[in-house]
Scaffold this motif. Structure first.
Motif, PDB file in Angstrom:
ATOM      1  N   LEU A  94       0.813  -1.212   0.000  1.00  0.00           N
ATOM      2  CA  LEU A  94       0.000   0.000   0.000  1.00  0.00           C
ATOM      3  C   LEU A  94       0.851   1.269   0.000  1.00  0.00           C
ATOM      4  O   LEU A  94       0.314   2.373  -0.105  1.00  0.00           O
ATOM      5  N   GLY A  95       2.166   1.106   0.148  1.00  0.00           N
ATOM      6  CA  GLY A  95       3.056   2.253   0.076  1.00  0.00           C
ATOM      7  C   GLY A  95       3.345   2.931   1.391  1.00  0.00           C
ATOM      8  O   GLY A  95       3.808   4.080   1.416  1.00  0.00           O
ATOM      9  N   ALA A  96       3.103   2.250   2.500  1.00  0.00           N
ATOM     10  CA  ALA A  96       3.377   2.854   3.809  1.00  0.00           C
ATOM     11  C   ALA A  96       4.863   3.105   4.015  1.00  0.00           C
ATOM     12  O   ALA A  96       5.253   4.042   4.709  1.00  0.00           O
ATOM     13  N   PHE A  97       5.699   2.265   3.395  1.00  0.00           N
ATOM     14  CA  PHE A  97       7.147   2.375   3.542  1.00  0.00           C
ATOM     15  C   PHE A  97       7.814   1.756   2.331  1.00  0.00           C
ATOM     16  O   PHE A  97       7.151   1.121   1.493  1.00  0.00           O
ATOM     17  N   ASP A  98       9.108   1.956   2.227  1.00  0.00           N
ATOM     18  CA  ASP A  98       9.888   1.393   1.126  1.00  0.00           C
ATOM     19  C   ASP A  98      10.171  -0.075   1.439  1.00  0.00           C
ATOM     20  O   ASP A  98      10.906  -0.390   2.384  1.00  0.00           O
ATOM     21  N   ILE A  99       9.591  -0.962   0.671  1.00  0.00           N
ATOM     22  CA  ILE A  99       9.736  -2.393   0.950  1.00  0.00           C
ATOM     23  C   ILE A  99      11.172  -2.868   0.719  1.00  0.00           C
ATOM     24  O   ILE A  99      11.557  -3.944   1.171  1.00  0.00           O
ATOM     25  N   ARG A 100      11.979  -2.065   0.042  1.00  0.00           N
ATOM     26  CA  ARG A 100      13.373  -2.454  -0.214  1.00  0.00           C
ATOM     27  C   ARG A 100      14.252  -2.240   1.001  1.00  0.00           C
ATOM     28  O   ARG A 100      15.313  -2.877   1.121  1.00  0.00           O
ATOM     29  N   THR A 101      13.843  -1.357   1.913  1.00  0.00           N
ATOM     30  CA  THR A 101      14.687  -1.037   3.076  1.00  0.00           C
ATOM     31  C   THR A 101      14.046  -1.397   4.410  1.00  0.00           C
ATOM     32  O   THR A 101      14.739  -1.499   5.423  1.00  0.00           O
ATOM     33  N   ALA A 102      12.729  -1.568   4.460  1.00  0.00           N
ATOM     34  CA  ALA A 102      12.060  -1.910   5.717  1.00  0.00           C
ATOM     35  C   ALA A 102      12.453  -3.318   6.155  1.00  0.00           C
ATOM     36  O   ALA A 102      12.642  -4.211   5.328  1.00  0.00           O
ATOM     37  N   VAL A 103      12.588  -3.501   7.458  1.00  0.00           N
ATOM     38  CA  VAL A 103      12.966  -4.807   7.996  1.00  0.00           C
ATOM     39  C   VAL A 103      12.021  -5.190   9.130  1.00  0.00           C
ATOM     40  O   VAL A 103      11.369  -4.341   9.737  1.00  0.00           O
ATOM     41  N   HIS A 104      11.965  -6.469   9.366  1.00  0.00           N
ATOM     42  CA  HIS A 104      11.154  -7.020  10.454  1.00  0.00           C
ATOM     43  C   HIS A 104      11.892  -6.776  11.769  1.00  0.00           C
ATOM     44  O   HIS A 104      12.931  -7.362  12.020  1.00  0.00           O
ATOM     45  N   GLY A 105      11.352  -5.889  12.609  1.00  0.00           N
ATOM     46  CA  GLY A 105      12.045  -5.527  13.838  1.00  0.00           C
ATOM     47  C   GLY A 105      11.786  -6.452  14.997  1.00  0.00           C
ATOM     48  O   GLY A 105      12.721  -6.824  15.729  1.00  0.00           O
ATOM     49  N   SER A 106      10.533  -6.838  15.203  1.00  0.00           N
ATOM     50  CA  SER A 106      10.208  -7.720  16.321  1.00  0.00           C
ATOM     51  C   SER A 106       8.887  -8.411  16.051  1.00  0.00           C
ATOM     52  O   SER A 106       8.149  -8.056  15.120  1.00  0.00           O
ATOM     53  N   GLN A 107       8.594  -9.398  16.889  1.00  0.00           N
ATOM     54  CA  GLN A 107       7.383 -10.194  16.715  1.00  0.00           C
ATOM     55  C   GLN A 107       6.791 -10.539  18.067  1.00  0.00           C
ATOM     56  O   GLN A 107       7.516 -10.847  19.022  1.00  0.00           O
ATOM     57  N   ARG A 108       5.461 -10.486  18.129  1.00  0.00           N
ATOM     58  CA  ARG A 108       4.740 -10.979  19.305  1.00  0.00           C
ATOM     59  C   ARG A 108       3.677 -11.968  18.844  1.00  0.00           C
ATOM     60  O   ARG A 108       3.112 -11.825  17.761  1.00  0.00           O
ATOM     61  N   LEU A 109       3.412 -12.943  19.698  1.00  0.00           N
ATOM     62  CA  LEU A 109       2.381 -13.943  19.401  1.00  0.00           C
ATOM     63  C   LEU A 109       1.701 -14.339  20.697  1.00  0.00           C
ATOM     64  O   LEU A 109       2.369 -14.614  21.695  1.00  0.00           O
ATOM     65  N   ARG A 110       0.377 -14.340  20.676  1.00  0.00           N
ATOM     66  CA  ARG A 110      -0.404 -14.867  21.803  1.00  0.00           C
ATOM     67  C   ARG A 110      -1.307 -15.968  21.268  1.00  0.00           C
ATOM     68  O   ARG A 110      -2.139 -15.737  20.393  1.00  0.00           O
ATOM     69  N   SER A 111      -1.110 -17.164  21.767  1.00  0.00           N
ATOM     70  CA  SER A 111      -1.905 -18.313  21.348  1.00  0.00           C
ATOM     71  C   SER A 111      -3.167 -18.389  22.205  1.00  0.00           C
ATOM     72  O   SER A 111      -3.085 -18.437  23.435  1.00  0.00           O
ATOM     73  N   LEU A 112      -4.326 -18.400  21.557  1.00  0.00           N
ATOM     74  CA  LEU A 112      -5.594 -18.424  22.290  1.00  0.00           C
ATOM     75  C   LEU A 112      -6.111 -19.838  22.509  1.00  0.00           C
ATOM     76  O   LEU A 112      -6.727 -20.125  23.532  1.00  0.00           O
ATOM     77  N   LYS A 113      -5.867 -20.719  21.539  1.00  0.00           N
ATOM     78  CA  LYS A 113      -6.238 -22.125  21.674  1.00  0.00           C
ATOM     79  C   LYS A 113      -5.452 -22.913  20.643  1.00  0.00           C
ATOM     80  O   LYS A 113      -4.958 -22.344  19.664  1.00  0.00           O
ATOM     81  N   PRO A 114      -5.326 -24.240  20.843  1.00  0.00           N
ATOM     82  CA  PRO A 114      -4.501 -25.038  19.923  1.00  0.00           C
ATOM     83  C   PRO A 114      -5.019 -25.024  18.495  1.00  0.00           C
ATOM     84  O   PRO A 114      -6.231 -25.065  18.249  1.00  0.00           O
ATOM     85  N   LEU A 115      -4.087 -24.950  17.557  1.00  0.00           N
ATOM     86  CA  LEU A 115      -4.435 -25.063  16.149  1.00  0.00           C
ATOM     87  C   LEU A 115      -4.721 -26.521  15.807  1.00  0.00           C
ATOM     88  O   LEU A 115      -3.991 -27.416  16.240  1.00  0.00           O
ATOM     89  N   PRO A 116      -5.748 -26.801  15.024  1.00  0.00           N
ATOM     90  CA  PRO A 116      -5.990 -28.184  14.597  1.00  0.00           C
ATOM     91  C   PRO A 116      -4.957 -28.601  13.562  1.00  0.00           C
ATOM     92  O   PRO A 116      -4.392 -27.757  12.850  1.00  0.00           O
TER      93      PRO A 116
END
Length: 265
Positions: free
Chosen positions: A64-86
């Motif tokens: 969508l053009g929020a940032f330059d995809i050539r220079t943006a990097v994945h800085g951090s990640q969070r995950l909360r599991s609510l219930k087991p995946l089948p």
């Protein structure tokens, strides 16, 4: 940049089967000794598998053009599991931008993906997008000043990035030397989500838990990991959670790590 806050990024339903689940477990370091992660007759799903199914959301924001995809990097990640995946099924997910932090020379976009099974948040570091007068956001978490309660060693495979990219993240920099060099890396590097998921396997064992019982996970990607690297992981007990960081040859690659497992007795 504030106009991006609250932006709806769409909804998506994806399907997967046992083959995808097993391939994922192998890609993040499971072996035949982990029979209920790699054998369909008694299969349990690693909660971090959900992140491969939700990767479309941060990709949408970049398109969508929020940032330059050539220079943006994945800085951090969070995950909360609510219930087991089948082991097989469908995931219906909705995504939105929850926050944009102003770091001066860069901005951090937070993308949240919600389903009945999990809530996942990507923090995307976008150089050149800061300086718009927004809130700087929270400081990076630090590890305790005390000595770690446990130290672990996690080996990665020379073929691990090639295997992990089959789960959906096929960015060329993880497989093509020329694409990696164009991104400023000396050679193809491992996906951050693969690295942090691989660390959860020995963390679970150290906590006396099963890795499929991961309830919460977070971590920051400090430096790249290259396939074949060995990670030195330091752990601290913090109530029901385990705090951790990881380094390769003395260079921190994961920082501010936190994992919480549902320990059953």
């Amino acid at each position: 940049m504030n106009e991006w806050i609250g932006r709806h990024l769409g909804e998506r339903t994806v399907s997967y089967d046992e083959r995808d689940v097993i391939l994922y477990a192998l890609a993040v370091g499971a072996t035949t000794a982990d029979l209920d992660l790699v054998f369909e007759e008694r299969l349990r799903v690693l909660p971090t598998f959900a992140l491969t199914q939700a990767q479309w959301a941060p990709d949408v924001l970049g398109s969508l053009g929020a940032f330059d995809i050539r220079t943006a990097v994945h800085g951090s990640q969070r995950l909360r599991s609510l219930k087991p995946l089948p082991p097989t099924g469908e995931l219906t997910m909705a995504a939105r931008v929850t926050q944009v932090w102003d770091k001066g020379s860069a901005a951090i976009f937070e993308v949240e993906v919600v389903s009945d099974y999990f809530v996942a948040t990507w923090s995307l570091f976008a150089p050149g997008c800061g300086g718009f007068g927004g809130d700087r956001g929270p400081s990076a978490p630090r590890h305790p000043e005390t000595a770690p309660t446990r130290e672990l060693s996690v080996a990665t495979s020379p073929n691990q990035a090639a295997l992990y990219r089959l789960l959906g993240d096929r960015h060329h920099m993880h497989i093509d030397p020329e694409a990696a060099k164009a991104a400023g890396m000396p050679r193809p590097f491992l996906h951050g989500l693969c690295t942090v998921a691989a660390v959860t396997l020995p963390l679970a064992e150290a906590a006396g838990a099963h890795p499929a019982d991961l309830a919460e996970l977070e971590g920051r990607f400090a430096s790249p990991v290259f396939p074949g690297d060995r990670l030195d992981v330091r752990c601290w007990e913090s109530g029901e959670a385990v705090l951790f960081d990881a380094a390769v040859d003395g260079t921190t690659v994961l920082s501010g790590g936190r994992a919480h497992f549902r320990v059953t007795t």
